[in-house]
Design a protein around this motif. Structure first.
Motif, PDB file in Angstrom:
ATOM      1  N   ALA A 650       0.852  -1.188   0.000  1.00 35.22           N
ATOM      2  CA  ALA A 650       0.000   0.000   0.000  1.00 35.22           C
ATOM      3  C   ALA A 650       0.883   1.232   0.000  1.00 35.22           C
ATOM      4  CB  ALA A 650      -0.923  -0.016   1.220  1.00 35.22           C
ATOM      5  N   LYS A 651       0.232   2.379   0.006  1.00 30.65           N
ATOM      6  CA  LYS A 651       0.973   3.630   0.159  1.00 30.65           C
ATOM      7  C   LYS A 651       0.185   4.551   1.064  1.00 30.65           C
ATOM      8  CE  LYS A 651      -1.043   5.979  -3.875  1.00 30.65           C
ATOM      9  NZ  LYS A 651      -0.760   6.653  -5.153  1.00 30.65           N
ATOM     10  N   LEU A 652       0.934   5.396   1.787  1.00 28.55           N
ATOM     11  CA  LEU A 652       0.304   6.480   2.519  1.00 28.55           C
ATOM     12  C   LEU A 652      -0.073   7.541   1.491  1.00 28.55           C
ATOM     13  CD1 LEU A 652       2.668   6.715   5.617  1.00 28.55           C
ATOM     14  CD2 LEU A 652       0.290   5.967   5.599  1.00 28.55           C
ATOM     15  N   LEU A 653      -1.381   7.746   1.337  1.00 28.66           N
ATOM     16  CA  LEU A 653      -1.876   8.512   0.202  1.00 28.66           C
ATOM     17  C   LEU A 653      -1.296   9.918   0.162  1.00 28.66           C
ATOM     18  CD1 LEU A 653      -3.865   8.355  -2.190  1.00 28.66           C
ATOM     19  CD2 LEU A 653      -5.609   9.324  -0.680  1.00 28.66           C
ATOM     20  N   MET A 654      -1.299  10.607   1.280  1.00 29.53           N
ATOM     21  CA  MET A 654      -0.898  12.013   1.270  1.00 29.53           C
ATOM     22  C   MET A 654       0.613  12.186   1.394  1.00 29.53           C
ATOM     23  SD  MET A 654      -3.899  13.741   3.555  1.00 29.53           S
ATOM     24  CE  MET A 654      -5.589  13.808   2.931  1.00 29.53           C
ATOM     25  N   GLN A 655       1.295  11.151   1.848  1.00 28.82           N
ATOM     26  CA  GLN A 655       2.751  11.247   2.004  1.00 28.82           C
ATOM     27  C   GLN A 655       3.503  10.580   0.852  1.00 28.82           C
ATOM     28  OE1 GLN A 655       0.630  10.184   4.340  1.00 28.82           O
ATOM     29  NE2 GLN A 655       0.698  11.833   5.860  1.00 28.82           N
ATOM     30  N   GLN A 657       4.171   7.546   0.512  1.00 30.62           N
ATOM     31  CA  GLN A 657       5.142   6.641   1.117  1.00 30.62           C
ATOM     32  C   GLN A 657       4.662   5.207   0.960  1.00 30.62           C
ATOM     33  OE1 GLN A 657       6.029   7.473   5.268  1.00 30.62           O
ATOM     34  NE2 GLN A 657       6.410   5.298   5.679  1.00 30.62           N
ATOM     35  N   PRO A 658       5.498   4.313   0.398  1.00 34.47           N
ATOM     36  CA  PRO A 658       5.075   2.913   0.234  1.00 34.47           C
ATOM     37  C   PRO A 658       5.074   2.185   1.565  1.00 34.47           C
ATOM     38  CG  PRO A 658       7.336   3.189  -0.501  1.00 34.47           C
ATOM     39  CD  PRO A 658       6.834   4.563  -0.172  1.00 34.47           C
ATOM     40  N   LEU A 659       4.195   1.174   1.668  1.00 34.12           N
ATOM     41  CA  LEU A 659       4.098   0.375   2.883  1.00 34.12           C
ATOM     42  C   LEU A 659       4.069  -1.102   2.524  1.00 34.12           C
ATOM     43  CD1 LEU A 659       1.449   2.130   5.160  1.00 34.12           C
ATOM     44  CD2 LEU A 659       3.894   2.009   5.529  1.00 34.12           C
ATOM     45  N   LYS A 660       4.711  -1.897   3.351  1.00 35.45           N
ATOM     46  CA  LYS A 660       4.678  -3.346   3.231  1.00 35.45           C
ATOM     47  C   LYS A 660       3.989  -3.928   4.459  1.00 35.45           C
ATOM     48  CE  LYS A 660       7.363  -3.708  -0.509  1.00 35.45           C
ATOM     49  NZ  LYS A 660       6.920  -4.316  -1.778  1.00 35.45           N
ATOM     50  N   ASN A 661       3.501  -5.124   4.321  1.00 36.08           N
ATOM     51  CA  ASN A 661       2.898  -5.814   5.454  1.00 36.08           C
ATOM     52  C   ASN A 661       3.887  -5.878   6.611  1.00 36.08           C
ATOM     53  OD1 ASN A 661       0.845  -7.450   6.757  1.00 36.08           O
ATOM     54  ND2 ASN A 661       2.211  -9.193   6.425  1.00 36.08           N
ATOM     55  N   GLY A 662       3.428  -5.466   7.794  1.00 37.96           N
ATOM     56  CA  GLY A 662       4.283  -5.478   8.973  1.00 37.96           C
ATOM     57  C   GLY A 662       4.959  -4.159   9.274  1.00 37.96           C
ATOM     58  N   ASP A 663       4.893  -3.198   8.346  1.00 40.07           N
ATOM     59  CA  ASP A 663       5.493  -1.886   8.603  1.00 40.07           C
ATOM     60  C   ASP A 663       4.755  -1.176   9.734  1.00 40.07           C
ATOM     61  OD1 ASP A 663       7.305  -2.275   6.615  1.00 40.07           O
ATOM     62  OD2 ASP A 663       6.417  -0.871   5.184  1.00 40.07           O
ATOM     63  N   VAL A 664       5.517  -0.465  10.550  1.00 36.94           N
ATOM     64  CA  VAL A 664       4.963   0.307  11.664  1.00 36.94           C
ATOM     65  C   VAL A 664       4.902   1.776  11.249  1.00 36.94           C
ATOM     66  CG1 VAL A 664       5.255   1.013  14.063  1.00 36.94           C
ATOM     67  CG2 VAL A 664       5.830  -1.321  13.365  1.00 36.94           C
ATOM     68  N   THR A 666       3.332   5.829  12.399  1.00 35.19           N
ATOM     69  CA  THR A 666       2.934   6.647  13.546  1.00 35.19           C
ATOM     70  C   THR A 666       1.838   7.616  13.131  1.00 35.19           C
ATOM     71  OG1 THR A 666       5.128   6.510  14.539  1.00 35.19           O
ATOM     72  CG2 THR A 666       3.706   8.301  15.284  1.00 35.19           C
ATOM     73  N   VAL A 667       0.760   7.626  13.927  1.00 32.39           N
ATOM     74  CA  VAL A 667      -0.339   8.565  13.720  1.00 32.39           C
ATOM     75  C   VAL A 667      -0.220   9.643  14.784  1.00 32.39           C
ATOM     76  CG1 VAL A 667      -2.813   8.824  13.364  1.00 32.39           C
ATOM     77  CG2 VAL A 667      -1.747   6.581  13.037  1.00 32.39           C
ATOM     78  N   GLY A 668      -0.055  10.883  14.351  1.00 35.42           N
ATOM     79  CA  GLY A 668       0.121  11.975  15.293  1.00 35.42           C
ATOM     80  C   GLY A 668      -1.126  12.243  16.113  1.00 35.42           C
ATOM     81  N   GLY A 669      -0.955  13.000  17.182  1.00 39.71           N
ATOM     82  CA  GLY A 669      -2.092  13.373  18.015  1.00 39.71           C
ATOM     83  C   GLY A 669      -3.088  14.218  17.248  1.00 39.71           C
ATOM     84  N   TRP A 670      -4.377  13.898  17.389  1.00 39.56           N
ATOM     85  CA  TRP A 670      -5.455  14.569  16.657  1.00 39.56           C
ATOM     86  C   TRP A 670      -5.129  14.622  15.158  1.00 39.56           C
ATOM     87  CZ3 TRP A 670      -9.171  14.252  19.831  1.00 39.56           C
ATOM     88  CH2 TRP A 670      -9.031  14.564  21.188  1.00 39.56           C
ATOM     89  N   ASP A 671      -4.686  13.492  14.640  1.00 41.66           N
ATOM     90  CA  ASP A 671      -4.289  13.432  13.237  1.00 41.66           C
ATOM     91  C   ASP A 671      -4.789  12.111  12.642  1.00 41.66           C
ATOM     92  OD1 ASP A 671      -3.173  14.218  10.849  1.00 41.66           O
ATOM     93  OD2 ASP A 671      -1.099  14.259  11.585  1.00 41.66           O
ATOM     94  N   PHE A 672      -4.470  11.872  11.394  1.00 45.55           N
ATOM     95  CA  PHE A 672      -4.934  10.668  10.713  1.00 45.55           C
ATOM     96  C   PHE A 672      -3.973  10.327   9.593  1.00 45.55           C
ATOM     97  CE2 PHE A 672      -6.698  14.258   8.492  1.00 45.55           C
ATOM     98  CZ  PHE A 672      -6.592  13.937   7.159  1.00 45.55           C
ATOM     99  N   LEU A 673      -4.052   9.089   9.134  1.00 46.57           N
ATOM    100  CA  LEU A 673      -3.341   8.635   7.951  1.00 46.57           C
ATOM    101  C   LEU A 673      -4.326   7.907   7.056  1.00 46.57           C
ATOM    102  CD1 LEU A 673      -0.099   7.176   9.618  1.00 46.57           C
ATOM    103  CD2 LEU A 673      -0.286   9.343   8.361  1.00 46.57           C
ATOM    104  N   ILE A 674      -4.098   7.994   5.743  1.00 43.62           N
ATOM    105  CA  ILE A 674      -4.932   7.296   4.774  1.00 43.62           C
ATOM    106  C   ILE A 674      -4.040   6.375   3.958  1.00 43.62           C
ATOM    107  CG2 ILE A 674      -6.602   7.505   2.900  1.00 43.62           C
ATOM    108  CD1 ILE A 674      -7.045  10.417   3.762  1.00 43.62           C
ATOM    109  N   LEU A 675      -4.394   5.098   3.917  1.00 44.42           N
ATOM    110  CA  LEU A 675      -3.648   4.111   3.146  1.00 44.42           C
ATOM    111  C   LEU A 675      -4.487   3.662   1.961  1.00 44.42           C
ATOM    112  CD1 LEU A 675      -2.440   4.008   6.098  1.00 44.42           C
ATOM    113  CD2 LEU A 675      -1.800   1.652   5.583  1.00 44.42           C
ATOM    114  N   GLU A 676      -3.839   3.557   0.807  1.00 47.80           N
ATOM    115  CA  GLU A 676      -4.485   3.026  -0.391  1.00 47.80           C
ATOM    116  C   GLU A 676      -3.698   1.805  -0.838  1.00 47.80           C
ATOM    117  OE1 GLU A 676      -6.373   5.067  -4.247  1.00 47.80           O
ATOM    118  OE2 GLU A 676      -4.176   5.102  -4.257  1.00 47.80           O
ATOM    119  N   GLU A 677      -4.372   0.661  -0.898  1.00 46.41           N
ATOM    120  CA  GLU A 677      -3.696  -0.554  -1.325  1.00 46.41           C
ATOM    121  C   GLU A 677      -3.423  -0.509  -2.815  1.00 46.41           C
ATOM    122  OE1 GLU A 677      -5.217  -4.275   0.059  1.00 46.41           O
ATOM    123  OE2 GLU A 677      -5.845  -3.438   1.999  1.00 46.41           O
ATOM    124  N   ASP A 678      -2.303  -1.070  -3.210  1.00 46.80           N
ATOM    125  CA  ASP A 678      -1.914  -1.052  -4.624  1.00 46.80           C
ATOM    126  C   ASP A 678      -2.860  -1.918  -5.441  1.00 46.80           C
ATOM    127  OD1 ASP A 678       0.160   0.627  -4.083  1.00 46.80           O
ATOM    128  OD2 ASP A 678       1.654  -0.970  -3.920  1.00 46.80           O
TER     129      ASP A 678
END
Length: 678
Positions: A650-655, A657-664, A666-678
């Motif tokens: 997947a990738k972090l949509l707004m960053q 940044q690619p992601l693999k299974n098992g990657d850690v 960090t979600v900031g305080g009062w924040d969010f992340l959006i992942l889109e699978e390839d």
């Protein structure tokens, strides 16, 4: 409703402003990537200052200015607040309610059945539609505003009610008297002309039937407006309504005064207004529950037509929260975020219900954060609009049950929507997403691994049979106290409780009482045993509160009993396998922490995979227009949190940044992340 972009905007009223600044406002909106405004819904007295005298100056100013800046417009019909001349001409247009005659000044206090009101409402709707028909950037229409019956008990409304009852019973008063039990206290009606004023009734079934009728008035009123607007609307223009919720100082639960499933049928889009606590009290629960209900009404994406910018006292968002809130709406399936409203008002009752701009009408922190939201919507909206969602859990909600528990209350501090939110909030904190169904959605029951019926007091035999079939076919049913107690007109069934479901639950009961100094013991659901024993010891006087049914098992497994010297022989929570499924019955209201333990047990047994993350990390999922899976991680707290991605590349949509299974991550305080699978 599917859209070609995310709608981002605010309600805008040129006629409310203390000075002429329409160009300034449009420039500021364009800078913020605001692409839609809502106008016109509350300004009948401006458009028609005297009967038959029309002045649409402000309307055309807003339409022309927005067109010049490429901003779309939703036009509202201005029928929810009448002008003074209409009240003076016909004073009984002001609704007479259970509280007596009304007075002019409030909004939404007219009798929507009054023929003179309807006549003049139609005139202003048609004139407004004629005025806006030539503007290509008008994308849709909103009918009225948060419409209710306003508890009208007028002569017109009550005559309609008698006609409604006459039709329901084909004129057979004996049948009506029997069904409603009107022989009690000599309430029997022996001639249709003798039908009494409904405001005096002590018969809960008859009183509740009038409330059902009032909900029908709303359905009919919106259908009437929709038909008029549809005569003028282009095929590409939508028609919606901004439904709201039970109000507890903010949006809380199922709206008691509207059957939203029925009222939404003629509409092309469901629209809703969601307001919620913010700052230290922001949890996302109201956004999530409101969104799940909004999505259910048309079984489709919906529009958020009003939510807060700065909002009410105490709601000023922390930095980052406005953005967090906006994307929380999208994650539940909304295709828009629109604020009430653009500018703070300088007079009248909503002077301190602050908009995007404060009273000085200058850029501020809220506006600057809105600019970041608009930029994100513009850049990433194609990946986030029209989110398709599939839940494994569905709540079955009922206006009739809500009304039933108004007439026959459980406890002053425990109402129908409290039971709904008790269960819903627990699933939310476990990161189990839910759909919401009406009692008429029985054909959809089989799509879900778990059905939840909170205090489903009023049931028909058709609904009972559907629940039986659901469990027998392999479904998992979770029901609470006061489920299946009365029929559709709140007449208590005279067989064993729960009506028609005793063999499904493997238990029955015939006694109930207030819970005083009662706890739970012998909890056998899959929890930390020592923790439960400690809870029973430490909070036995308060673990069970408000209400308890004394359950008598007949084949069911006892998941918990009452910890009480007199009631200790009775079950509090039972589980029973029936056919290929199972049914859990909660005979009492108890602490949320123990409820989450019980639901964890039920979820695991149903085959649903429970996420390892839990609140304040909230996970929302769906599939976008590119047929790619979207996962949101929201953090509803000050502290950053780490989560582990379990899924495909997947990738972090707004960053980017690619992601693999098992990657850690960090979600900031009062924040969010959006992942889109390839």
């Amino acid at each position: 409703m599917k859209t070609d972009r995310l709608l981002f905007g605010a309600a805008y009223y040129d006629e409310y402003l203390p000075c002429d600044r329409i160009e300034t406002d449009m420039e500021m909106m364009s800078k913020a990537n605001i692409n839609t405004i809502r106008i016109a819904e509350s300004t009948w007295s401006t458009w028609e200052p005297q009967e038959g005298v029309f002045d649409f100056t402000h309307l055309h100013r807003m339409l022309q200015a927005s067109a010049a800046h490429g901003i779309s417009v939703i036009v509202g019909t201005p029928t929810y607040a009448i002008p003074t001349w209409l009240a003076a001409k016909c004073p009984d247009i002001i609704a007479e309610t259970h509280g007596g005659p009304g007075r002019y000044g409030h909004r939404q206090n007219m009798d929507i059945t009054h023929p003179i009101y309807l006549k003049h409402a139609e005139i202003i709707i048609r004139r407004l539609m004629e005025e806006v028909s030539s503007y290509e950037h008008v994308i849709g229409f909103q009918l009225d505003n948060e419409t209710k019956s306003y508890d009208t008990c007028s002569e017109y409304a009550q005559k309609k009610f008698v006609d409604y009852m006459h039709k329901q019973y084909n004129g057979n008063l004996d049948a009506l008297n029997h069904d409603f039990g009107l022989d009690y206290w000599s309430n029997r009606i022996n001639a249709w002309d003798d039908f009494p004023d409904i405001r005096g009734t002590i018969n809960g079934s008859l009183g509740a039937e009038y409330q059902k009728f009032q909900r029908r008035l709303v359905t009919d009123f919106l259908a009437w407006q929709c038909a008029i607007v549809a005569e003028y609307a282009r095929p590409d223009q939508f028609i919606t309504q901004n439904f709201d919720y039970d109000w507890r100082g903010y949006s809380y639960g199922l709206q008691p005064e509207v059957d939203q499933w029925k009222a939404a049928k003629p509409l092309s889009a469901a629209g809703f207004d969601i307001y919620h606590p913010s700052a230290q009290d922001l949890t996302g629960k109201e956004i999530s529950f409101g969104g799940d209900l909004a999505r259910s009404v048309k079984k489709d994406n919906y529009l958020i037509l009003e939510t807060e910018a700065q909002g009410n006292h105490g709601w000023l968002h922390y930095p980052g929260q406005l953005r967090l809130q906006a994307f929380s709406h999208l994650a539940s399936g909304s295709n828009s975020v629109m604020y009430w409203h653009w500018h703070s008002i300088h007079n009248a009752i909503e002077s301190y219900w602050k908009g995007v701009l404060s009273h000085n009408l200058k850029e501020n922190a809220t506006y600057r954060e809105a600019c970041t939201i608009g930029a994100d919507f513009a850049r990433y909206g194609s990946h986030l609009k029209n989110l398709r969602k599939k839940a494994d859990v569905a709540f079955v909600l009922s206006n009739e049950s809500l009304t039933g528990l108004q007439w026959f209350g459980i406890h002053p501090d425990l109402k129908y929507n409290d039971v709904v939110r008790w269960l819903y909030d627990a699933f939310y904190e476990l990161n189990i997403e839910c759909d919401i169904l009406s009692t008429e959605d029985t054909d959809l029951f089989g799509q879900y691994k778990i059905l939840v019926t909170p205090a489903l007091y009023s049931v028909s035999d058709t609904l009972v049979n559907s629940l039986r079939s659901y469990v027998s076919g392999g479904g998992h049913l979770i029901s609470t106290f006061k489920t299946a107690f009365s029929d559709s007109i709140l007449k208590v069934y005279h067989d064993d409780q729960p009506h028609g479901l005793t063999d499904v639950f493997g238990m029955t009961y015939d006694q109930f009482t207030d819970a005083v100094n009662v706890g739970l013991k012998d909890c056998t659901f899959d929890v930390e045993t020592d923790k439960v024993k400690e809870n029973v010891t430490d909070i036995s006087a308060g673990c069970v509160r408000y209400w308890m049914e004394l359950l008598i098992p007949d084949g069911a497994d006892v998941l918990a009993s009452y910890n009480h010297p007199q009631w200790g022989s009775y079950a509090a929570i039972t589980e029973h396998h029936f056919g290929d499924g199972c049914a859990i019955y909660l005979g009492c209201y108890f602490d949320a922490a123990i409820l989450k333990e019980l639901l964890t047990y039920a979820v695991n047994n149903s085959g649903i995979v429970l996420p390892e993350e839990h609140y304040p990390i909230v996970i929302k999922r769906g599939t976008n227009d590119y047929n790619k899976k979207i996962t949101y991680y929201f953090n509803y707290t000050d502290e950053p949190a780490s989560v582990t991605w379990h899924g495909k590349d997947a990738k972090l949509l707004m960053q980017e940044q690619p992601l693999k299974n098992g990657d850690v991550i960090t979600v900031g305080g009062w924040d969010f992340l959006i992942l889109e699978e390839d």
